[in-house]
Design an enzyme around this catalytic site. Structure first.
Site, PDB file in Angstrom:
ATOM      1  N   ASN A 148      23.391  45.437  23.446  1.00  0.00           N
ATOM      2  CA  ASN A 148      24.142  44.187  23.481  1.00  0.00           C
ATOM      3  C   ASN A 148      24.595  43.725  22.104  1.00  0.00           C
ATOM      4  OD1 ASN A 148      21.143  43.947  23.684  1.00  0.00           O
ATOM      5  ND2 ASN A 148      21.598  41.861  23.008  1.00  0.00           N
ATOM      6  N   GLN A 176      25.146  45.278  29.883  1.00  0.00           N
ATOM      7  CA  GLN A 176      26.352  45.326  29.045  1.00  0.00           C
ATOM      8  C   GLN A 176      27.301  46.444  29.449  1.00  0.00           C
ATOM      9  OE1 GLN A 176      27.380  43.145  26.805  1.00  0.00           O
ATOM     10  NE2 GLN A 176      25.544  41.880  26.725  1.00  0.00           N
ATOM     11  N   HIS A 198      26.915  37.158  35.073  1.00  0.00           N
ATOM     12  CA  HIS A 198      27.719  36.401  34.109  1.00  0.00           C
ATOM     13  C   HIS A 198      28.197  37.229  32.917  1.00  0.00           C
ATOM     14  CE1 HIS A 198      24.888  35.354  30.694  1.00  0.00           C
ATOM     15  NE2 HIS A 198      23.997  35.729  31.585  1.00  0.00           N
ATOM     16  N   CYS A 322      19.765  34.930  21.637  1.00  0.00           N
ATOM     17  CA  CYS A 322      18.387  34.497  21.455  1.00  0.00           C
ATOM     18  C   CYS A 322      17.995  34.492  19.986  1.00  0.00           C
ATOM     19  CB  CYS A 322      17.440  35.407  22.219  1.00  0.00           C
ATOM     20  SG  CYS A 322      18.142  35.993  23.762  1.00  0.00           S
TER      21      CYS A 322
HETATM   22  C1  PLP Z   1      22.446  39.030  28.602  1.00  0.00           C
HETATM   23  C2  PLP Z   1      21.494  40.157  28.704  1.00  0.00           C
HETATM   24  C3  PLP Z   1      20.288  40.027  29.413  1.00  0.00           C
HETATM   25  C4  PLP Z   1      19.854  38.722  30.022  1.00  0.00           C
HETATM   26  O1  PLP Z   1      20.648  38.409  31.132  1.00  0.00           O
HETATM   27  P1  PLP Z   1      20.471  37.029  31.908  1.00  0.00           P
HETATM   28  O2  PLP Z   1      21.182  37.279  33.212  1.00  0.00           O
HETATM   29  O3  PLP Z   1      21.169  36.011  31.081  1.00  0.00           O
HETATM   30  O4  PLP Z   1      19.024  36.770  32.101  1.00  0.00           O
HETATM   31  C5  PLP Z   1      19.475  41.121  29.506  1.00  0.00           C
HETATM   32  N1  PLP Z   1      19.808  42.295  28.948  1.00  0.00           N
HETATM   33  C6  PLP Z   1      20.954  42.472  28.264  1.00  0.00           C
HETATM   34  C7  PLP Z   1      21.268  43.796  27.660  1.00  0.00           C
HETATM   35  C8  PLP Z   1      21.827  41.394  28.108  1.00  0.00           C
HETATM   36  O5  PLP Z   1      22.945  41.563  27.409  1.00  0.00           O
END
Ligand code: PLP
Length: 388
Positions: A148, A176, A198, A322
């Site tokens: 990510n 991703q 999302h 985060c």
């Molecule tokens: C955004 C993300 C998550 C967390 O996803 P949520 O649906 O917001 O809990 C987990 N893993 C990766 C690689 C992400 O990019």
């Protein structure tokens, strides 16, 4: 505003919202109810499951969760608890999302042993180290499909083969990757895969763990036994409908990613590296997501850069959402062997299907201006500003 933070979240598409709205209004039935309104809701869940399975060519169960964080927790803890009599060792990566790292830390506190595999400077997992770490106590290998922060795509097919050769299950956090590049669960040999709506133009607060038939995991949420007894709680029907619609239209979006989005990203990278001195692209040069551009600009602070870019109407990021809030250096860039200065000067720009050529041209111009302004005030000024 020019939105270049599509790895943090994507905008909800109108056609997705349109399919969701009836399930927040007149179709309010509980999918567990036997009457007509309930059956309608349950049919909507089945349609969403089919659309998601089709997108990733998965044959097993689709278990809806509150997002990818919960899906990762369910995969890791659910499998660990189900297999604790066979073994207590799990292998993951050092560059995983916090939603994998933290459940692993929690399992460690509960007596499980976790190996965090090293990566090279391009963020690729060491396959020899993977093979060496597997022992008779190993029950799971969990490696993300694509990173990510820097966008590197992992050699997931080879990873699956190594795991299976030793009779070990393979989980991947593919948040991703899904919807941006083709992901074929069957062809790659994925036993469990994590998705989030999302990150693919669907709503927030809904995700899924797809589990191969034959693999047993224990629930981590106990209650009414919804979702095949794996995830209790009345389903987020509107969210699931939205995720299903987003999955259905993701097929066409993958084509846009491999053409339009990738071309825009490539032009962005080329002109940044050409026009801004002491800049470099991070992550794998070719094995990377089509929408990810992650740079280091030596001599400046990435967070100052983001604030300055925001003032010029551009939404960017240093990496994971985060790590910014906690104000700590990216564990991904650290694992890639970056120096403090390289980590400090990093910037992530992630494109989406909504970005235009003009927006990217504007971004190149603004970035150029802002980086030069910041270097004027940088303590490293004399190192980097002179030959610009
Ligand atoms: C955004 C993300 C998550 C967390 O996803 P949520 O649906 O917001 O809990 C987990 N893993 C990766 C690689 C992400 O990019």
């Amino acid at each position: 505003m020019i939105y270049l933070d599509n790895a943090a979240t994507t905008p909800l598409l109108d056609e997705v919202l349109d399919e969701m709205l009836p399930y927040m209004k007149e179709n309010y039935g509980n999918p567990s109810s036997i009457h007509k309104l309930g059956r309608q809701a349950n049919n909507a869940l089945d349609l969403a499951r089919n659309r998601i399975s089709k997108l990733i060519n998965a044959q097993g169960k689709v278990v809806f969760t509150s997002g990818a964080t919960e899906a990762n927790n369910l995969a890791l803890k659910g499998l660990a608890y189900a297999m604790r009599n066979k073994g207590n060792h799990i292998i993951t990566g050092s560059v995983e999302h916090e939603a994998v790292i933290e459940p692993c830390r929690e399992l460690e506190r509960g007596g499980f042993k976790i190996t965090y595999l090293a990566v090279d400077r391009n963020c690729v997992v060491d396959l020899n180290a993977l093979e060496r770490s597997i022992d008779e106590k190993t029950i799971l290998v969990s490696i993300m499909f694509a990173n990510n922060e820097v966008g590197t795509i992992q050699p997931v097919k080879e990873i699956a083969e190594i795991a299976h050769k030793h009779g070990v299950a393979f989980h991947t956090d593919a948040v991703q990757a899904v919807g941006k590049i083709p992901v074929d669960v069957k062809e790659i040999g994925i036993d469990m895969i994590t998705l989030s709506a999302h990150k693919m133009y669907g709503p927030k607060g809904i995700g899924a763990l797809c589990i191969n038939n034959g693999l047993k995991i224990e629930p981590i949420m106990h209650g009414g036994g919804q979702e095949n007894e794996i995830r209790s709680g009345t389903q987020n029907v509107a969210g699931i409908v939205g995720m299903g619609k987003a999955a259905e239209i993701a097929m066409q979006k993958i084509d846009m990613y491999s053409n339009n989005v990738k071309n825009l990203r490539d032009s962005l990278v080329t002109s940044v590296l050409k026009n801004i001195q002491h800049s470099k692209l991070n992550g794998h040069p070719t094995q990377r997501l089509p929408n990810n551009a992650h740079f280091t600009f030596l001599g400046i602070n990435g967070e100052d850069l983001i604030i300055k870019l925001d003032e010029t109407g551009i939404a960017a990021s240093t990496g994971s959402a985060c790590s910014v809030q906690k104000q700590k250096a990216s564990h991904v860039l650290k694992a890639m062997g970056f120096s403090h200065e390289e980590i400090t000067g990093s910037l992530r720009l992630t494109l989406g299907i909504q970005n235009t050529k003009q927006e990217i041209e504007q971004t190149i111009a603004n970035l150029n201006k802002v980086v030069h302004e910041l270097r004027e005030f940088s303590p490293y000024k004399f190192k980097y500003a002179l030959n610009q």
